[in-house]
Design an enzyme around this catalytic site. Structure first.
Site, PDB file in Angstrom:
ATOM      1  N   HIS A 192       0.818  -1.218   0.000  1.00 29.83           N
ATOM      2  CA  HIS A 192       0.000   0.000   0.000  1.00 29.83           C
ATOM      3  C   HIS A 192       0.844   1.258   0.000  1.00 29.83           C
ATOM      4  O   HIS A 192       0.519   2.244  -0.636  1.00 29.83           O
ATOM      5  CB  HIS A 192      -0.905   0.024   1.234  1.00 29.83           C
ATOM      6  CG  HIS A 192      -2.190  -0.677   0.995  1.00 29.83           C
ATOM      7  ND1 HIS A 192      -3.123  -0.209   0.108  1.00 29.83           N
ATOM      8  CD2 HIS A 192      -2.687  -1.825   1.496  1.00 29.83           C
ATOM      9  CE1 HIS A 192      -4.147  -1.031   0.081  1.00 29.83           C
ATOM     10  NE2 HIS A 192      -3.911  -2.026   0.911  1.00 29.83           N
TER      11      HIS A 192
ATOM     12  N   ARG B 248      -8.719  -5.341 -14.337  1.00 28.24           N
ATOM     13  CA  ARG B 248      -8.583  -6.550 -13.496  1.00 28.24           C
ATOM     14  C   ARG B 248      -9.955  -6.883 -12.898  1.00 28.24           C
ATOM     15  O   ARG B 248     -10.268  -6.480 -11.770  1.00 28.24           O
ATOM     16  CB  ARG B 248      -7.588  -6.295 -12.362  1.00 28.24           C
ATOM     17  CG  ARG B 248      -6.128  -6.216 -12.786  1.00 28.24           C
ATOM     18  CD  ARG B 248      -5.241  -6.002 -11.560  1.00 28.24           C
ATOM     19  NE  ARG B 248      -3.860  -6.332 -11.794  1.00 28.24           N
ATOM     20  CZ  ARG B 248      -2.883  -5.424 -11.959  1.00 28.24           C
ATOM     21  NH1 ARG B 248      -3.165  -4.134 -11.918  1.00 28.24           N
ATOM     22  NH2 ARG B 248      -1.634  -5.814 -12.145  1.00 28.24           N
TER      23      ARG B 248
ATOM     24  N   ARG C   1      -9.715  -8.175 -18.672  1.00 26.67           N
ATOM     25  CA  ARG C   1      -9.113  -9.475 -18.355  1.00 26.67           C
ATOM     26  C   ARG C   1     -10.159 -10.333 -17.653  1.00 26.67           C
ATOM     27  O   ARG C   1     -10.794  -9.870 -16.696  1.00 26.67           O
ATOM     28  CB  ARG C   1      -7.908  -9.310 -17.438  1.00 26.67           C
ATOM     29  CG  ARG C   1      -7.389 -10.688 -17.010  1.00 26.67           C
ATOM     30  CD  ARG C   1      -6.113 -10.619 -16.292  1.00 26.67           C
ATOM     31  NE  ARG C   1      -6.265 -10.111 -14.935  1.00 26.67           N
ATOM     32  CZ  ARG C   1      -5.231  -9.884 -14.142  1.00 26.67           C
ATOM     33  NH1 ARG C   1      -4.008 -10.058 -14.589  1.00 26.67           N
ATOM     34  NH2 ARG C   1      -5.420  -9.426 -12.918  1.00 26.67           N
TER      35      ARG C   1
ATOM     36  N   GLU D  13       2.146 -14.550 -19.385  1.00 26.69           N
ATOM     37  CA  GLU D  13       2.611 -14.549 -17.986  1.00 26.69           C
ATOM     38  C   GLU D  13       3.378 -15.820 -17.666  1.00 26.69           C
ATOM     39  O   GLU D  13       4.144 -15.871 -16.713  1.00 26.69           O
ATOM     40  CB  GLU D  13       1.405 -14.477 -17.034  1.00 26.69           C
ATOM     41  CG  GLU D  13       0.605 -13.214 -17.176  1.00 26.69           C
ATOM     42  CD  GLU D  13      -0.599 -13.217 -16.268  1.00 26.69           C
ATOM     43  OE1 GLU D  13      -0.624 -12.397 -15.339  1.00 26.69           O
ATOM     44  OE2 GLU D  13      -1.520 -14.027 -16.481  1.00 26.69           O
TER      45      GLU D  13
ATOM     46  N   ASN E  43       4.622  -8.982 -14.196  1.00 27.64           N
ATOM     47  CA  ASN E  43       4.731  -9.369 -12.780  1.00 27.64           C
ATOM     48  C   ASN E  43       4.797 -10.888 -12.666  1.00 27.64           C
ATOM     49  O   ASN E  43       5.677 -11.450 -12.015  1.00 27.64           O
ATOM     50  CB  ASN E  43       3.520  -8.868 -11.976  1.00 27.64           C
ATOM     51  CG  ASN E  43       3.257  -7.390 -12.174  1.00 27.64           C
ATOM     52  OD1 ASN E  43       4.165  -6.646 -12.497  1.00 27.64           O
ATOM     53  ND2 ASN E  43       2.025  -6.967 -12.002  1.00 27.64           N
ATOM     54  N   ASP E  44       3.843 -11.540 -13.315  1.00 27.16           N
ATOM     55  CA  ASP E  44       3.845 -13.004 -13.243  1.00 27.16           C
ATOM     56  C   ASP E  44       4.893 -13.608 -14.166  1.00 27.16           C
ATOM     57  O   ASP E  44       5.506 -14.623 -13.820  1.00 27.16           O
ATOM     58  CB  ASP E  44       2.452 -13.549 -13.572  1.00 27.16           C
ATOM     59  CG  ASP E  44       1.564 -13.553 -12.339  1.00 27.16           C
ATOM     60  OD1 ASP E  44       2.053 -13.972 -11.273  1.00 27.16           O
ATOM     61  OD2 ASP E  44       0.416 -13.113 -12.425  1.00 27.16           O
TER      62      ASP E  44
ATOM     63  N   ARG F 217       6.576 -13.384  -6.315  1.00 30.01           N
ATOM     64  CA  ARG F 217       6.597 -11.930  -6.557  1.00 30.01           C
ATOM     65  C   ARG F 217       6.384 -11.114  -5.292  1.00 30.01           C
ATOM     66  O   ARG F 217       6.646  -9.911  -5.271  1.00 30.01           O
ATOM     67  CB  ARG F 217       5.547 -11.566  -7.616  1.00 30.01           C
ATOM     68  CG  ARG F 217       4.138 -11.917  -7.222  1.00 30.01           C
ATOM     69  CD  ARG F 217       3.179 -11.827  -8.392  1.00 30.01           C
ATOM     70  NE  ARG F 217       2.507 -10.549  -8.482  1.00 30.01           N
ATOM     71  CZ  ARG F 217       1.509 -10.293  -9.319  1.00 30.01           C
ATOM     72  NH1 ARG F 217       1.090 -11.220 -10.161  1.00 30.01           N
ATOM     73  NH2 ARG F 217       0.921  -9.119  -9.346  1.00 30.01           N
TER      74      ARG F 217
ATOM     75  N   CYS G 138       1.336  -4.919 -19.601  1.00 31.12           N
ATOM     76  CA  CYS G 138       0.432  -4.344 -18.596  1.00 31.12           C
ATOM     77  C   CYS G 138       0.901  -4.631 -17.178  1.00 31.12           C
ATOM     78  O   CYS G 138       0.202  -4.330 -16.224  1.00 31.12           O
ATOM     79  CB  CYS G 138      -0.986  -4.855 -18.789  1.00 31.12           C
ATOM     80  SG  CYS G 138      -1.126  -6.632 -18.553  1.00 31.12           S
TER      81      CYS G 138
HETATM   82  C1  PEP Z   1       1.015  -9.360 -14.313  1.00 36.00           C
HETATM   83  O1  PEP Z   1       1.152 -10.508 -13.860  1.00 36.00           O
HETATM   84  O2  PEP Z   1       1.952  -8.660 -14.730  1.00 36.00           O
HETATM   85  C2  PEP Z   1      -0.322  -8.767 -14.355  1.00 36.00           C
HETATM   86  C3  PEP Z   1      -0.538  -7.623 -14.954  1.00 36.00           C
HETATM   87  O3  PEP Z   1      -1.314  -9.423 -13.675  1.00 36.00           O
HETATM   88  P1  PEP Z   1      -1.494  -9.323 -12.067  1.00 36.00           P
HETATM   89  O4  PEP Z   1      -0.465  -8.376 -11.558  1.00 36.00           O
HETATM   90  O5  PEP Z   1      -2.871  -8.854 -11.820  1.00 36.00           O
HETATM   91  O6  PEP Z   1      -1.261 -10.744 -11.681  1.00 36.00           O
HETATM   92 MG    MG Z   2      -0.617 -11.694 -13.484  1.00 38.64          MG
END
Ligand code: PEP
Ligand code: MG
Length: 576
Positions: free
Chosen positions: A206, A310, A346, A434, A457-458, A468, A505
């Site tokens: 946060h 999301r 998504r 991902e 991210n994934d 992560r 993204c």
């Molecule tokens: C990601 O994995 O980069 C992504 C955008 O999805 P989330 O962060 O919601 O898993």
């Molecule tokens: Mg993801």
């Protein structure tokens, strides 16, 4: 393996060549340089786990004391939420709502009934909830900061102590804390809080999200070494490098902070659309999570549409699957906020760090490798099919032509099956990249869908086999890792061969320097939280197409994440 000092966030960055101690290192989450005296957030109260047994006749009084304290805390937070705006107001309201949470209050009352004081009951009830959330992990684990925050506020109130958290500074300061609760960060005044450093937290905590919203330079996960800094001592923080200088030269520090403030001013006045220094257009889009978020993002005028909606975040507290009509109503709000513009929806990314009561496998031993994302539909496609029906329904009357993508696609069969489900409903199908297998199979996947959106991210988590959310693995969960850049390039190359768009993204799109590299790798759009877009736009505008291509080439062939970052920095910012 050479041990990088960054591996341990609490470790100084290495040998210093002059008398000044090496800077402390954390995770830089909001770029910018700030230099001001340090100010520690007020300590959290000492928490007893045991106390005298309260006689039965006095237990009702303890309950009343708790009710009064909880109501006072809730009112205070609500009062602040009324004065705040946007996301800050929502955060304060949500924290106030948590104080009135029936489950938590019932648990406190139960402890009082068994003879504990109101203070001990508050601590014990919260501990139980925290343990449950930590077991689930991911986003739920991050909610424990909120729970502990309301516990501390109520305990302080019960004891007649001052409210814990952020004091009101009279002069500009850099705020230091173990971690900041949403309610602390939501009330910040960016004129006075010039920077934030926390011992705990990661890129998605946060503190990071709120600091990003205010544009306050911020470093998180700096570890216990931070406690050596005393209130009032001048420090300099670099929110891009994640560095904290504990004895900066005052004049140089002031000059660097001033220069950084000028860049920040450019960012504040940037209006888009994004073009490189040679005038090449780059599409910048917003990541949103509901209608309100979409309207806020649209109101900034910066994004050219939505690159990631999301949808699962709309239903985190739903106990049962929302009807097609309910879902359609929510999706329509987003389409209306960005009417005529691109919106990438998504489908539910349920499971792992975003559990949904109606679509998550209980008790998986390893949820991030389990039935999450599109996998929830393997055995029971109904939830996915009804969601796609809802998206198709939401389109009616809005003129929207949403692109609809599935998370966690790993095989060609999945892409084919998903592509058909979308086309049957007149929707434009795409898949998220991902899972590394999806990047490797780019050409084959694009025979069945119209676009890719890379979830860095994934993709980073799975390419590097590193959770992560684990701040101690931040060296590995770094999208600058050359292996991750190579996978991104593979997906982008496949897109170019098929003449189909490939966006990013994940959080990587919000890093201005990395955004240049992504464009150089062939990515056609970047999607991030709306407040992050201007910094990306400013940076792209300062880089030529030749620099962008060269930086991508250098980064993707660098031996380490740090070397990738350094070479891109030299080429884009150093003009080398
Ligand atoms: C990601 O994995 O980069 C992504 C955008 O999805 P989330 O962060 O919601 O898993
Ligand atoms: Mg993801």
């Amino acid at each position: 393996m050479s041990v990088d000092a960054r591996f341990d966030p609490a470790t100084p960055a290495g040998e210093s060549t002059d008398a000044a101690p090496a800077p402390l290192l954390g995770i830089g989450v909001v770029a910018g340089i700030a230099a001001s005296p340090a100010l520690w957030a007020r300590p959290r109260p000492q928490l007893p786990t045991d106390g005298p047994v309260v006689p039965e006749a006095e237990r009702d009084e303890q309950k009343e004391r708790f009710d009064v304290a909880a109501a006072t805390v809730a009112d205070r937070l609500k009062g602040r939420s009324e004065k705040a705006e946007g996301h800050a107001a929502e955060v304060l309201e949500a924290t106030a709502a948590l104080v009135t949470d029936k489950g938590w209050r019932r648990a406190v009352a139960k402890h009082i009934d068994s003879g504990t004081t109101a203070v001990v009951a508050t601590v014990r009830a919260t501990d139980t909830f925290v343990a449950k959330f930590e077991k689930i992990g991911g986003l739920m684990a991050e909610r424990t900061t909120d729970l502990k925050d309301i516990r501390d506020r109520v305990v302080a109130e019960l004891r007649g102590e001052p409210e814990p958290g952020v004091p009101s500074p009279e002069e500009p300061v850099i705020l230091l804390a173990e971690d900041l609760a949403p309610a602390d960060t939501a009330g910040l005044d960016p004129e006075l809080v010039r920077g934030i450093v926390t011992q705990l937290g990661g890129k998605t905590s946060h503190t990071a999200i709120i600091a990003r919203q205010f544009g306050i330079p911020c470093v998180v996960g700096a570890g216990s070494a931070l406690t050596q800094i005393q209130d009032g001592s001048l420090i300099l923080i670099d929110g891009e490098a994640g560095e904290i200088e504990t004895t900066p030269d005052p004049l140089k520090a002031e000059a660097r902070a001033k220069e950084s403030a000028e860049v920040q001013a450019k960012i504040r006045s940037w209006t888009g659309p994004a073009v490189t220094a040679d005038g090449t257009r780059v599409q910048l889009l917003a990541n949103v999570q509901d209608g309100a978020g979409a309207r806020t993002a649209a109101a900034t005028g910066l994004p050219e549409g939505v690159g990631l909606f999301r949808t699962e975040l709309c239903f985190l507290s739903a106990q049962s699957e929302p009807s097609v009509e309910t879902q359609a109503g929510i999706y329509r709000e987003v389409f209306e906020a960005f009417h005529d513009q691109k919106v990438v929806v998504r489908t539910l990314d349920a499971g792992s760090d975003k559990p949904l009561a109606f679509a998550t496998m209980p008790d998986e031993p390893n949820p991030s490798l389990g039935v999450r994302g599109v996998r929830i539909a393997f055995d029971e496609p109904g939830v996915l099919e009804r969601q796609l029906d809802a998206v198709a329904e939401a389109v009616k009357g809005t003129g929207a032509k949403p692109w609809v993508m599935a998370p966690m696609i790993a095989t060609v069969e999945e892409a084919e099956w998903y592509g058909k489900l979308c086309r049957d409903r007149g929707l434009i199908p795409g898949v998220m990249i991902e899972v590394p297998s999806a990047a490797l199979l780019g050409d084959e996947l694009l025979k069945h869908v119209e676009f890719f959106s890379i979830g860095t991210n994934d993709l980073t988590q799975y390419a590097m086999a590193a959770d992560r959310m684990a701040s101690q693995l931040s060296q590995l969960t770094d999208p600058w890792q050359p292996a991750v850049l190579k996978l991104i390039k593979m997906a982008a190359d496949a897109g170019q061969r098929a003449d189909k768009p490939v966006g990013v993204c994940g959080e990587a799109a919000a890093d201005p320097l990395l955004a240049c590299v992504l464009v150089g790798l062939g990515v056609t759009s970047l999607s991030a939280a709306a407040p992050a877009l201007a910094a990306v736009g400013v940076q792209l505008g300062q880089a030529t197409d030749e620099q962008i291509a060269r930086a991508a080439e250098a980064a993707v062939s660098a031996p380490t994440a740090q070397a990738a970052r350094d070479s891109a920095f030299d080429i884009i910012k150093g003009g080398k």
